[in-house]
Write an enzyme that holds these catalytic residues in place. Structure first.
Site, mmCIF file in Angstrom:
data_model
loop_
_atom_site.group_PDB
_atom_site.id
_atom_site.type_symbol
_atom_site.label_atom_id
_atom_site.label_comp_id
_atom_site.label_asym_id
_atom_site.label_seq_id
_atom_site.Cartn_x
_atom_site.Cartn_y
_atom_site.Cartn_z
ATOM 1 N N HIS A 264 36.346 40.527 32.713
ATOM 2 C CA HIS A 264 36.273 40.882 34.132
ATOM 3 C C HIS A 264 37.465 41.748 34.549
ATOM 4 O O HIS A 264 37.295 42.845 35.105
ATOM 5 C CB HIS A 264 36.227 39.585 34.960
ATOM 6 C CG HIS A 264 36.152 39.813 36.438
ATOM 7 N ND1 HIS A 264 34.957 39.791 37.125
ATOM 8 C CD2 HIS A 264 37.111 40.081 37.368
ATOM 9 C CE1 HIS A 264 35.203 40.031 38.408
ATOM 10 N NE2 HIS A 264 36.505 40.215 38.583
ATOM 11 N N GLU A 265 38.661 41.253 34.265
ATOM 12 C CA GLU A 265 39.853 42.001 34.678
ATOM 13 C C GLU A 265 39.931 43.339 33.937
ATOM 14 O O GLU A 265 40.426 44.331 34.488
ATOM 15 C CB GLU A 265 41.127 41.179 34.458
ATOM 16 C CG GLU A 265 41.188 39.868 35.261
ATOM 17 C CD GLU A 265 40.941 40.022 36.767
ATOM 18 O OE1 GLU A 265 41.290 41.075 37.328
ATOM 19 O OE2 GLU A 265 40.379 39.076 37.369
ATOM 20 N N HIS A 268 38.124 45.874 35.893
ATOM 21 C CA HIS A 268 38.959 46.395 36.990
ATOM 22 C C HIS A 268 39.964 47.412 36.453
ATOM 23 O O HIS A 268 40.192 48.459 37.042
ATOM 24 C CB HIS A 268 39.747 45.249 37.637
ATOM 25 C CG HIS A 268 38.946 44.404 38.589
ATOM 26 N ND1 HIS A 268 38.273 44.937 39.660
ATOM 27 C CD2 HIS A 268 38.732 43.058 38.643
ATOM 28 C CE1 HIS A 268 37.676 43.952 40.344
ATOM 29 N NE2 HIS A 268 37.937 42.804 39.740
ATOM 30 N N GLU A 294 34.840 45.644 42.358
ATOM 31 C CA GLU A 294 34.206 44.465 41.777
ATOM 32 C C GLU A 294 32.958 44.850 40.977
ATOM 33 O O GLU A 294 32.641 44.209 39.975
ATOM 34 C CB GLU A 294 33.859 43.477 42.897
ATOM 35 C CG GLU A 294 33.530 42.078 42.439
ATOM 36 C CD GLU A 294 34.679 41.360 41.733
ATOM 37 O OE1 GLU A 294 35.830 41.852 41.770
ATOM 38 O OE2 GLU A 294 34.418 40.305 41.139
#
Ligand code: ZN
Length: 500
Positions: A264-265, A268, A294
Protein backbone atom coordinates in the site's frame (compact mmCIF):
# COMPACT_ATOMS: atom_id res chain seq x y z
CA UNK A 1 5.20 38.23 -17.27
CA UNK A 2 8.42 36.20 -17.04
CA UNK A 3 9.90 38.35 -14.26
CA UNK A 4 6.63 38.37 -12.31
CA UNK A 5 6.30 34.62 -12.60
CA UNK A 6 9.89 34.22 -11.53
CA UNK A 7 9.27 36.34 -8.43
CA UNK A 8 6.18 34.30 -7.59
CA UNK A 9 8.07 31.03 -8.02
CA UNK A 10 10.82 32.26 -5.71
CA UNK A 11 8.37 32.85 -2.87
CA UNK A 12 6.54 29.59 -3.55
CA UNK A 13 9.88 27.77 -3.55
CA UNK A 14 10.65 29.08 -0.08
CA UNK A 15 7.23 28.04 1.16
CA UNK A 16 7.80 24.57 -0.29
CA UNK A 17 11.17 24.36 1.49
CA UNK A 18 9.56 25.25 4.82
CA UNK A 19 6.81 22.69 4.21
CA UNK A 20 9.39 20.03 3.37
CA UNK A 21 11.12 20.86 6.67
CA UNK A 22 7.85 20.36 8.53
CA UNK A 23 7.50 16.98 6.83
CA UNK A 24 10.99 15.93 7.94
CA UNK A 25 10.23 16.95 11.54
CA UNK A 26 6.99 14.96 11.40
CA UNK A 27 8.62 11.92 9.84
CA UNK A 28 11.22 11.93 12.61
CA UNK A 29 8.55 12.40 15.27
CA UNK A 30 6.76 9.27 14.07
CA UNK A 31 9.83 7.10 13.61
CA UNK A 32 12.88 7.84 15.79
CA UNK A 33 12.18 10.71 18.19
CA UNK A 34 12.30 9.65 21.86
CA UNK A 35 9.10 10.41 23.84
CA UNK A 36 10.91 13.15 25.76
CA UNK A 37 11.15 15.20 22.56
CA UNK A 38 7.39 15.75 22.32
CA UNK A 39 7.17 19.24 23.83
CA UNK A 40 10.19 20.65 22.07
CA UNK A 41 9.14 19.16 18.75
CA UNK A 42 5.65 20.58 18.99
CA UNK A 43 7.20 24.06 19.40
CA UNK A 44 9.53 23.54 16.43
CA UNK A 45 6.68 22.30 14.25
CA UNK A 46 4.53 25.17 15.30
CA UNK A 47 7.19 27.76 14.41
CA UNK A 48 8.14 26.33 11.02
CA UNK A 49 4.49 25.82 10.02
CA UNK A 50 3.71 29.39 10.97
CA UNK A 51 6.63 30.67 8.89
CA UNK A 52 5.44 28.67 5.88
CA UNK A 53 1.90 29.94 6.27
CA UNK A 54 2.99 33.56 6.75
CA UNK A 55 5.23 33.51 3.70
CA UNK A 56 2.45 32.05 1.59
CA UNK A 57 -0.28 34.48 2.64
CA UNK A 58 2.00 37.50 2.29
CA UNK A 59 0.40 40.43 0.40
CA UNK A 60 3.19 40.17 -2.16
CA UNK A 61 1.86 36.77 -3.34
CA UNK A 62 -1.57 38.30 -3.92
CA UNK A 63 -0.05 41.21 -5.85
CA UNK A 64 1.99 38.92 -8.06
CA UNK A 65 -1.04 36.71 -8.76
CA UNK A 66 -3.14 39.75 -9.66
CA UNK A 67 -0.39 40.96 -11.97
CA UNK A 68 -0.22 37.56 -13.69
CA UNK A 69 -3.92 36.81 -14.04
CA UNK A 70 -4.74 39.20 -16.94
CA UNK A 71 -2.05 37.46 -19.04
CA UNK A 72 -3.58 34.01 -18.57
CA UNK A 73 -6.03 34.51 -21.42
CA UNK A 74 -3.19 34.31 -23.93
CA UNK A 75 -1.81 31.06 -22.46
CA UNK A 76 -2.87 27.49 -23.07
CA UNK A 77 -5.24 26.97 -20.10
CA UNK A 78 -3.60 23.57 -19.40
CA UNK A 79 -0.03 24.88 -19.50
CA UNK A 80 2.04 24.57 -16.33
CA UNK A 81 2.10 28.36 -15.96
CA UNK A 82 -1.64 28.87 -16.29
CA UNK A 83 -2.41 25.98 -13.95
CA UNK A 84 0.18 27.12 -11.44
CA UNK A 85 -1.38 30.55 -11.22
CA UNK A 86 -4.92 29.13 -10.95
CA UNK A 87 -4.08 26.58 -8.25
CA UNK A 88 -1.97 29.07 -6.30
CA UNK A 89 -4.81 31.59 -6.40
CA UNK A 90 -7.26 29.00 -5.06
CA UNK A 91 -4.94 27.99 -2.23
CA UNK A 92 -3.98 31.58 -1.50
CA UNK A 93 -7.58 32.74 -1.15
CA UNK A 94 -8.25 29.80 1.18
CA UNK A 95 -5.13 30.31 3.26
CA UNK A 96 -5.74 34.05 3.65
CA UNK A 97 -8.89 33.22 5.53
CA UNK A 98 -6.96 31.35 8.25
CA UNK A 99 -5.01 33.53 10.74
CA UNK A 100 -1.34 32.57 11.19
CA UNK A 101 -1.92 32.50 14.95
CA UNK A 102 -4.56 29.80 14.45
CA UNK A 103 -2.23 27.72 12.27
CA UNK A 104 0.50 27.82 14.91
CA UNK A 105 -1.88 26.98 17.74
CA UNK A 106 -3.46 24.13 15.74
CA UNK A 107 -0.01 22.70 15.05
CA UNK A 108 0.90 22.86 18.75
CA UNK A 109 -2.40 21.32 19.86
CA UNK A 110 -2.29 18.48 17.36
CA UNK A 111 1.35 17.70 17.99
CA UNK A 112 0.60 17.10 21.70
CA UNK A 113 -2.65 15.37 20.89
CA UNK A 114 -0.83 12.96 18.55
CA UNK A 115 1.71 12.20 21.27
CA UNK A 116 -1.04 11.51 23.81
CA UNK A 117 -3.02 9.40 21.35
CA UNK A 118 -0.03 7.05 20.98
CA UNK A 119 0.02 6.45 24.71
CA UNK A 120 -3.78 6.27 25.01
CA UNK A 121 -3.93 3.70 22.22
CA UNK A 122 -1.30 1.46 23.82
CA UNK A 123 -3.11 1.65 27.17
CA UNK A 124 -6.56 1.50 25.56
CA UNK A 125 -7.46 4.55 27.60
CA UNK A 126 -9.83 6.94 25.83
CA UNK A 127 -10.14 9.23 28.89
CA UNK A 128 -6.48 10.16 28.46
CA UNK A 129 -7.03 11.26 24.86
CA UNK A 130 -10.45 12.85 25.35
CA UNK A 131 -9.49 16.44 26.37
CA UNK A 132 -7.06 16.61 23.44
CA UNK A 133 -9.67 15.45 20.96
CA UNK A 134 -12.18 17.91 22.38
CA UNK A 135 -9.76 20.72 21.68
CA UNK A 136 -9.08 19.41 18.16
CA UNK A 137 -12.81 19.26 17.38
CA UNK A 138 -13.34 22.73 18.77
CA UNK A 139 -10.55 24.08 16.59
CA UNK A 140 -11.86 22.23 13.52
CA UNK A 141 -15.21 23.92 13.99
CA UNK A 142 -13.49 27.25 14.39
CA UNK A 143 -11.59 26.48 11.17
CA UNK A 144 -14.79 25.80 9.24
CA UNK A 145 -16.08 29.14 10.55
CA UNK A 146 -13.36 30.96 8.59
CA UNK A 147 -15.07 29.75 5.39
CA UNK A 148 -18.65 30.63 6.28
CA UNK A 149 -21.11 30.66 4.67
CA UNK A 150 -21.10 27.01 3.61
CA UNK A 151 -23.75 24.39 2.87
CA UNK A 152 -22.27 22.01 5.44
CA UNK A 153 -19.76 22.58 8.24
CA UNK A 154 -18.03 19.52 6.76
CA UNK A 155 -17.46 21.26 3.39
CA UNK A 156 -14.30 23.21 4.36
CA UNK A 157 -12.36 20.26 5.82
CA UNK A 158 -13.50 18.04 2.92
CA UNK A 159 -12.32 20.62 0.41
CA UNK A 160 -8.85 20.53 2.02
CA UNK A 161 -8.57 16.89 0.97
CA UNK A 162 -10.70 16.81 -2.19
CA UNK A 163 -10.53 20.23 -3.82
CA UNK A 164 -13.89 21.19 -5.22
CA UNK A 165 -15.91 18.36 -3.68
CA UNK A 166 -19.05 19.07 -1.64
CA UNK A 167 -20.42 17.05 1.28
CA UNK A 168 -23.71 16.59 -0.57
CA UNK A 169 -21.94 14.94 -3.56
CA UNK A 170 -19.98 12.70 -1.25
CA UNK A 171 -23.09 11.58 0.57
CA UNK A 172 -24.83 10.86 -2.74
CA UNK A 173 -21.98 8.57 -3.85
CA UNK A 174 -21.93 6.75 -0.51
CA UNK A 175 -25.69 6.29 -0.55
CA UNK A 176 -25.52 4.74 -4.02
CA UNK A 177 -22.74 2.44 -2.87
CA UNK A 178 -23.87 1.34 0.57
CA UNK A 179 -26.88 -0.88 -0.25
CA UNK A 180 -25.00 -2.78 -2.98
CA UNK A 181 -21.95 -3.25 -0.85
CA UNK A 182 -24.06 -4.47 2.08
CA UNK A 183 -25.85 -6.88 -0.29
CA UNK A 184 -22.49 -8.33 -1.34
CA UNK A 185 -21.42 -8.85 2.27
CA UNK A 186 -24.71 -10.54 3.08
CA UNK A 187 -24.35 -12.87 0.09
CA UNK A 188 -20.84 -13.80 1.24
CA UNK A 189 -22.01 -14.31 4.85
CA UNK A 190 -24.35 -17.07 3.64
CA UNK A 191 -21.40 -19.04 2.24
CA UNK A 192 -19.06 -21.25 4.28
CA UNK A 193 -16.38 -19.08 5.94
CA UNK A 194 -12.81 -19.10 4.64
CA UNK A 195 -10.12 -20.16 7.10
CA UNK A 196 -7.20 -17.74 7.35
CA UNK A 197 -5.46 -19.23 10.39
CA UNK A 198 -2.43 -19.93 8.20
CA UNK A 199 -1.79 -16.15 8.14
CA UNK A 200 -1.75 -16.03 11.94
CA UNK A 201 1.23 -18.28 12.58
CA UNK A 202 4.60 -17.09 13.80
CA UNK A 203 6.18 -15.09 10.93
CA UNK A 204 9.69 -13.80 11.53
CA UNK A 205 9.60 -9.99 11.28
CA UNK A 206 12.95 -9.61 9.50
CA UNK A 207 11.79 -11.99 6.77
CA UNK A 208 8.47 -10.16 6.48
CA UNK A 209 10.44 -6.96 6.02
CA UNK A 210 12.65 -8.50 3.34
CA UNK A 211 9.77 -9.97 1.35
CA UNK A 212 7.90 -6.64 1.47
CA UNK A 213 10.91 -4.76 0.19
CA UNK A 214 11.56 -7.32 -2.55
CA UNK A 215 8.05 -6.74 -3.87
CA UNK A 216 8.27 -2.95 -3.38
CA UNK A 217 11.39 -2.84 -5.53
CA UNK A 218 9.83 -5.00 -8.23
CA UNK A 219 6.81 -2.64 -8.33
CA UNK A 220 9.32 0.10 -9.20
CA UNK A 221 10.04 1.79 -5.84
CA UNK A 222 13.44 3.43 -6.34
CA UNK A 223 15.44 3.04 -3.12
CA UNK A 224 18.08 5.51 -4.21
CA UNK A 225 15.24 8.01 -3.72
CA UNK A 226 13.46 6.33 -0.81
CA UNK A 227 13.65 4.19 2.33
CA UNK A 228 11.48 2.23 4.75
CA UNK A 229 11.28 2.54 8.55
CA UNK A 230 8.92 1.38 11.28
CA UNK A 231 6.17 3.50 12.88
CA UNK A 232 3.02 3.08 14.99
CA UNK A 233 0.86 3.91 11.98
CA UNK A 234 2.22 3.26 8.47
CA UNK A 235 2.53 6.29 6.22
CA UNK A 236 4.36 7.72 3.21
CA UNK A 237 5.98 11.10 3.10
CA UNK A 238 7.89 12.86 0.33
CA UNK A 239 10.15 15.84 0.88
CA UNK A 240 10.86 16.10 -2.84
CA UNK A 241 10.83 13.61 -5.74
CA UNK A 242 14.34 12.55 -4.74
CA UNK A 243 13.37 11.55 -1.18
CA UNK A 244 10.11 9.66 -0.75
CA UNK A 245 9.89 7.50 2.37
CA UNK A 246 7.53 4.81 3.58
CA UNK A 247 6.98 3.23 7.00
CA UNK A 248 5.53 -0.07 8.04
CA UNK A 249 4.07 -1.78 11.10
CA UNK A 250 4.86 -5.49 11.36
CA UNK A 251 2.93 -8.05 13.39
CA UNK A 252 4.75 -11.29 14.06
CA UNK A 253 1.46 -13.16 14.33
CA UNK A 254 -0.43 -11.61 11.43
CA UNK A 255 1.30 -11.68 8.06
CA UNK A 256 -1.05 -9.37 6.07
CA UNK A 257 -0.50 -6.39 8.37
CA UNK A 258 3.04 -5.59 7.28
CA UNK A 259 2.88 -7.21 3.84
CA UNK A 260 -0.17 -5.46 2.39
CA UNK A 261 0.76 -2.35 4.38
CA UNK A 262 4.07 -2.24 2.51
CA UNK A 263 2.40 -2.80 -0.88
CA UNK A 264 0.00 0.00 0.00
CA UNK A 265 2.61 2.54 1.06
CA UNK A 266 4.71 1.60 -1.97
CA UNK A 267 1.77 2.62 -4.16
CA UNK A 268 1.79 6.03 -2.49
CA UNK A 269 5.56 6.30 -2.87
CA UNK A 270 5.43 5.42 -6.59
CA UNK A 271 3.06 8.35 -7.07
CA UNK A 272 5.34 10.78 -5.22
CA UNK A 273 8.43 9.53 -7.01
CA UNK A 274 6.58 10.02 -10.31
CA UNK A 275 5.63 13.63 -9.69
CA UNK A 276 7.12 15.92 -12.33
CA UNK A 277 10.51 17.33 -11.39
CA UNK A 278 9.89 20.42 -13.49
CA UNK A 279 7.17 21.47 -11.04
CA UNK A 280 9.33 20.90 -7.95
CA UNK A 281 9.00 23.54 -5.20
CA UNK A 282 5.61 24.75 -6.47
CA UNK A 283 2.07 24.10 -5.15
CA UNK A 284 1.38 21.77 -8.10
CA UNK A 285 4.36 19.49 -7.38
CA UNK A 286 2.06 17.20 -5.45
CA UNK A 287 -0.83 14.82 -5.85
CA UNK A 288 -4.06 16.51 -6.86
CA UNK A 289 -6.02 15.04 -3.97
CA UNK A 290 -5.98 12.52 -1.14
CA UNK A 291 -8.43 10.25 -2.94
CA UNK A 292 -6.21 10.18 -6.02
CA UNK A 293 -3.24 9.37 -3.86
CA UNK A 294 -5.20 6.59 -2.25
CA UNK A 295 -6.28 5.25 -5.65
CA UNK A 296 -2.61 4.59 -6.43
CA UNK A 297 -1.91 2.80 -3.15
CA UNK A 298 -5.08 0.71 -3.48
CA UNK A 299 -4.09 -0.29 -6.98
CA UNK A 300 -0.83 -1.83 -5.80
CA UNK A 301 -2.18 -3.21 -2.55
CA UNK A 302 -5.40 -4.74 -3.85
CA UNK A 303 -5.88 -4.77 -7.61
CA UNK A 304 -2.32 -6.05 -8.05
CA UNK A 305 -1.26 -7.33 -4.60
CA UNK A 306 -4.37 -9.35 -3.77
CA UNK A 307 -4.89 -10.70 -7.28
CA UNK A 308 -4.49 -14.27 -8.46
CA UNK A 309 -1.98 -13.39 -11.21
CA UNK A 310 0.24 -11.63 -8.68
CA UNK A 311 0.30 -14.60 -6.32
CA UNK A 312 0.88 -17.05 -9.18
CA UNK A 313 4.22 -15.33 -9.50
CA UNK A 314 4.99 -14.38 -5.90
CA UNK A 315 3.57 -17.22 -3.85
CA UNK A 316 6.55 -19.53 -4.49
CA UNK A 317 8.81 -16.69 -3.37
CA UNK A 318 6.82 -16.17 -0.19
CA UNK A 319 6.90 -19.93 0.44
CA UNK A 320 10.68 -19.80 0.14
CA UNK A 321 10.77 -17.13 2.87
CA UNK A 322 8.43 -19.14 5.09
CA UNK A 323 8.75 -22.85 4.24
CA UNK A 324 7.58 -24.02 7.68
CA UNK A 325 4.41 -21.97 7.65
CA UNK A 326 3.46 -22.14 3.95
CA UNK A 327 5.45 -24.99 2.43
CA UNK A 328 2.48 -27.35 2.40
CA UNK A 329 -0.23 -24.77 1.73
CA UNK A 330 -1.35 -24.60 -1.92
CA UNK A 331 -1.80 -21.38 -3.90
CA UNK A 332 -5.58 -21.51 -3.97
CA UNK A 333 -5.85 -21.90 -0.19
CA UNK A 334 -3.45 -19.00 0.31
CA UNK A 335 -5.24 -16.81 -2.27
CA UNK A 336 -8.59 -17.40 -0.57
CA UNK A 337 -7.08 -16.69 2.85
CA UNK A 338 -5.68 -13.28 1.84
CA UNK A 339 -9.04 -12.43 0.30
CA UNK A 340 -11.21 -13.65 3.15
CA UNK A 341 -14.24 -11.44 3.79
CA UNK A 342 -15.19 -11.11 7.43
CA UNK A 343 -16.36 -8.17 9.54
CA UNK A 344 -13.38 -7.05 11.63
CA UNK A 345 -12.46 -4.28 14.06
CA UNK A 346 -9.41 -2.71 12.45
CA UNK A 347 -9.94 -0.64 9.32
CA UNK A 348 -6.41 -1.04 8.00
CA UNK A 349 -6.79 -4.82 8.14
CA UNK A 350 -10.29 -4.86 6.65
CA UNK A 351 -10.90 -6.81 3.44
CA UNK A 352 -11.92 -5.04 0.26
CA UNK A 353 -15.61 -5.90 0.65
CA UNK A 354 -16.12 -4.53 4.19
CA UNK A 355 -13.57 -1.71 4.01
CA UNK A 356 -15.89 1.06 2.88
CA UNK A 357 -18.29 0.37 5.75
CA UNK A 358 -15.51 1.30 8.18
CA UNK A 359 -15.24 4.58 6.30
CA UNK A 360 -18.97 5.24 6.35
CA UNK A 361 -18.94 4.83 10.14
CA UNK A 362 -16.13 7.37 10.52
CA UNK A 363 -17.85 9.81 8.18
CA UNK A 364 -21.07 9.59 10.24
CA UNK A 365 -19.13 10.23 13.45
CA UNK A 366 -16.98 13.09 12.27
CA UNK A 367 -19.95 14.84 10.71
CA UNK A 368 -21.84 14.35 14.00
CA UNK A 369 -19.13 15.80 16.23
CA UNK A 370 -18.41 18.65 13.84
CA UNK A 371 -22.09 19.54 13.66
CA UNK A 372 -22.24 19.37 17.47
CA UNK A 373 -24.69 16.45 17.47
CA UNK A 374 -22.22 14.18 19.27
CA UNK A 375 -20.05 15.00 22.30
CA UNK A 376 -16.49 13.67 22.21
CA UNK A 377 -17.17 12.00 25.57
CA UNK A 378 -19.84 9.86 23.89
CA UNK A 379 -17.63 8.85 20.99
CA UNK A 380 -16.56 5.39 22.23
CA UNK A 381 -20.18 4.35 22.68
CA UNK A 382 -21.22 5.84 19.34
CA UNK A 383 -18.34 3.98 17.71
CA UNK A 384 -19.36 0.70 19.25
CA UNK A 385 -22.98 1.07 18.28
CA UNK A 386 -22.01 2.06 14.74
CA UNK A 387 -19.85 -1.06 14.46
CA UNK A 388 -22.81 -3.16 15.54
CA UNK A 389 -25.06 -1.48 13.00
CA UNK A 390 -22.69 -1.66 10.01
CA UNK A 391 -20.68 -4.79 10.68
CA UNK A 392 -22.56 -6.63 13.40
CA UNK A 393 -19.63 -6.72 15.85
CA UNK A 394 -18.75 -4.87 19.07
CA UNK A 395 -15.14 -3.84 19.81
CA UNK A 396 -13.92 -5.34 23.12
CA UNK A 397 -11.95 -2.18 24.01
CA UNK A 398 -11.08 1.29 22.70
CA UNK A 399 -7.72 0.22 21.35
CA UNK A 400 -9.43 -1.73 18.57
CA UNK A 401 -12.31 0.73 18.58
CA UNK A 402 -12.25 4.50 18.62
CA UNK A 403 -8.50 4.79 19.37
CA UNK A 404 -7.27 2.71 16.43
CA UNK A 405 -6.73 5.48 13.87
CA UNK A 406 -4.15 8.27 14.03
CA UNK A 407 -6.17 10.76 11.96
CA UNK A 408 -8.25 12.68 14.49
CA UNK A 409 -5.27 13.04 16.82
CA UNK A 410 -3.42 14.95 14.10
CA UNK A 411 -6.43 17.12 13.38
CA UNK A 412 -7.30 15.34 10.13
CA UNK A 413 -11.08 15.55 9.77
CA UNK A 414 -12.52 15.10 6.26
CA UNK A 415 -9.74 12.66 5.44
CA UNK A 416 -11.44 9.28 5.90
CA UNK A 417 -13.91 9.54 2.98
CA UNK A 418 -10.96 9.87 0.61
CA UNK A 419 -10.08 6.23 1.32
CA UNK A 420 -13.44 5.07 0.00
CA UNK A 421 -13.25 7.45 -2.96
CA UNK A 422 -9.75 6.10 -3.59
CA UNK A 423 -11.18 2.60 -3.97
CA UNK A 424 -13.66 3.84 -6.56
CA UNK A 425 -11.05 5.81 -8.49
CA UNK A 426 -8.66 2.85 -8.41
CA UNK A 427 -11.23 0.51 -9.95
CA UNK A 428 -12.18 3.01 -12.63
CA UNK A 429 -8.54 3.68 -13.56
CA UNK A 430 -7.86 -0.08 -13.51
CA UNK A 431 -10.56 -0.82 -16.10
CA UNK A 432 -8.98 1.75 -18.39
CA UNK A 433 -5.45 0.45 -17.78
CA UNK A 434 -6.64 -3.08 -18.58
CA UNK A 435 -8.11 -1.97 -21.88
CA UNK A 436 -4.95 0.00 -22.74
CA UNK A 437 -2.64 -2.89 -21.74
CA UNK A 438 -4.45 -6.00 -23.02
CA UNK A 439 -1.96 -8.50 -21.55
CA UNK A 440 -1.74 -6.79 -18.16
CA UNK A 441 -2.76 -9.94 -16.25
CA UNK A 442 -0.14 -11.99 -18.07
CA UNK A 443 2.50 -9.40 -17.29
CA UNK A 444 1.61 -9.46 -13.60
CA UNK A 445 1.74 -13.25 -13.67
CA UNK A 446 5.35 -12.90 -14.84
CA UNK A 447 6.11 -10.35 -12.10
CA UNK A 448 6.39 -7.54 -14.64
CA UNK A 449 4.97 -4.19 -13.58
CA UNK A 450 6.76 -1.75 -15.87
CA UNK A 451 3.85 -1.14 -18.26
CA UNK A 452 1.40 -0.59 -15.43
CA UNK A 453 3.66 1.91 -13.71
CA UNK A 454 4.31 3.66 -17.02
CA UNK A 455 0.53 3.89 -17.53
CA UNK A 456 0.13 5.51 -14.11
CA UNK A 457 3.01 7.87 -14.74
CA UNK A 458 1.49 8.93 -18.06
CA UNK A 459 -2.12 9.25 -16.97
CA UNK A 460 -1.87 10.34 -13.34
CA UNK A 461 1.57 11.03 -11.82
CA UNK A 462 3.03 13.36 -14.45
CA UNK A 463 0.19 15.86 -14.02
CA UNK A 464 1.05 16.57 -10.38
CA UNK A 465 -1.58 18.83 -8.87
CA UNK A 466 -2.44 20.71 -12.06
CA UNK A 467 -6.04 19.53 -12.28
CA UNK A 468 -8.97 19.14 -9.95
CA UNK A 469 -9.56 15.47 -9.09
CA UNK A 470 -12.87 15.21 -10.93
CA UNK A 471 -11.26 16.78 -14.02
CA UNK A 472 -8.42 14.28 -14.12
CA UNK A 473 -10.59 11.19 -13.77
CA UNK A 474 -12.43 12.29 -16.93
CA UNK A 475 -9.15 13.07 -18.69
CA UNK A 476 -7.70 9.67 -17.74
CA UNK A 477 -10.74 7.42 -18.29
CA UNK A 478 -13.18 9.43 -20.39
CA UNK A 479 -15.92 9.17 -17.71
CA UNK A 480 -16.81 11.07 -14.52
CA UNK A 481 -16.35 9.26 -11.20
CA UNK A 482 -18.79 6.38 -10.85
CA UNK A 483 -19.01 3.48 -8.36
CA UNK A 484 -19.86 1.01 -11.17
CA UNK A 485 -16.34 -0.28 -12.00
CA UNK A 486 -15.68 -0.81 -8.29
CA UNK A 487 -18.89 -2.77 -7.79
CA UNK A 488 -18.23 -4.78 -10.97
CA UNK A 489 -14.76 -5.59 -9.67
CA UNK A 490 -15.95 -6.65 -6.21
CA UNK A 491 -18.77 -8.82 -7.49
CA UNK A 492 -16.56 -10.52 -10.09
CA UNK A 493 -13.76 -11.21 -7.65
CA UNK A 494 -15.81 -12.43 -4.71
CA UNK A 495 -18.30 -14.13 -7.00
CA UNK A 496 -15.46 -16.38 -8.10
CA UNK A 497 -13.99 -16.90 -4.61
CA UNK A 498 -17.27 -17.54 -2.80
CA UNK A 499 -19.28 -19.00 -5.69
CA UNK A 500 -21.98 -16.32 -5.60
ZN1 ZN B 1 -3.07 5.19 2.01
Amino acid sequence: MDETLKSLKEILGQVADLEASVAVLEWDQQTYMPPGGADGRSMALSTVSRLAHESFIDDRVGELLSALEPGLASLDPDSDEARLVRVTRRQYDKARKVPAQFVAEFRRVTSLSFQTWQEARVRSNFALFRPHLERVVEMRRQYAGFFAPYDSVYDPPLDDHEPGMKTAELKAIFEALRPRQVKLIQAIAEKPPVDDSLLRLNYDEAKQWDFGMEVAKSFGYDLSRGREDRSAHPFTTGFNTGDVRITTRLDRNYLPEGMFGTFHETGHALYDQGLPQRLERTPIARSLSYAFHESQSRTWENLVGRSRPFWKHYYPRLQAYFPEQLGSVDLDTFYRAVNRVVPSFIRTEADEATYNLHIMLRLDLEMAFLEGRLAVADLPEAWASGMREYLGITPPDDKVGVLQDVHWSTGAVGYFPTYALGNLLAAQLWEKAQSDIPDLSKQIERGEFRDLLAWQRENVHQHGGKYEPMELIVKATGTPLTPEPYLRYLWAKYGEIYGL
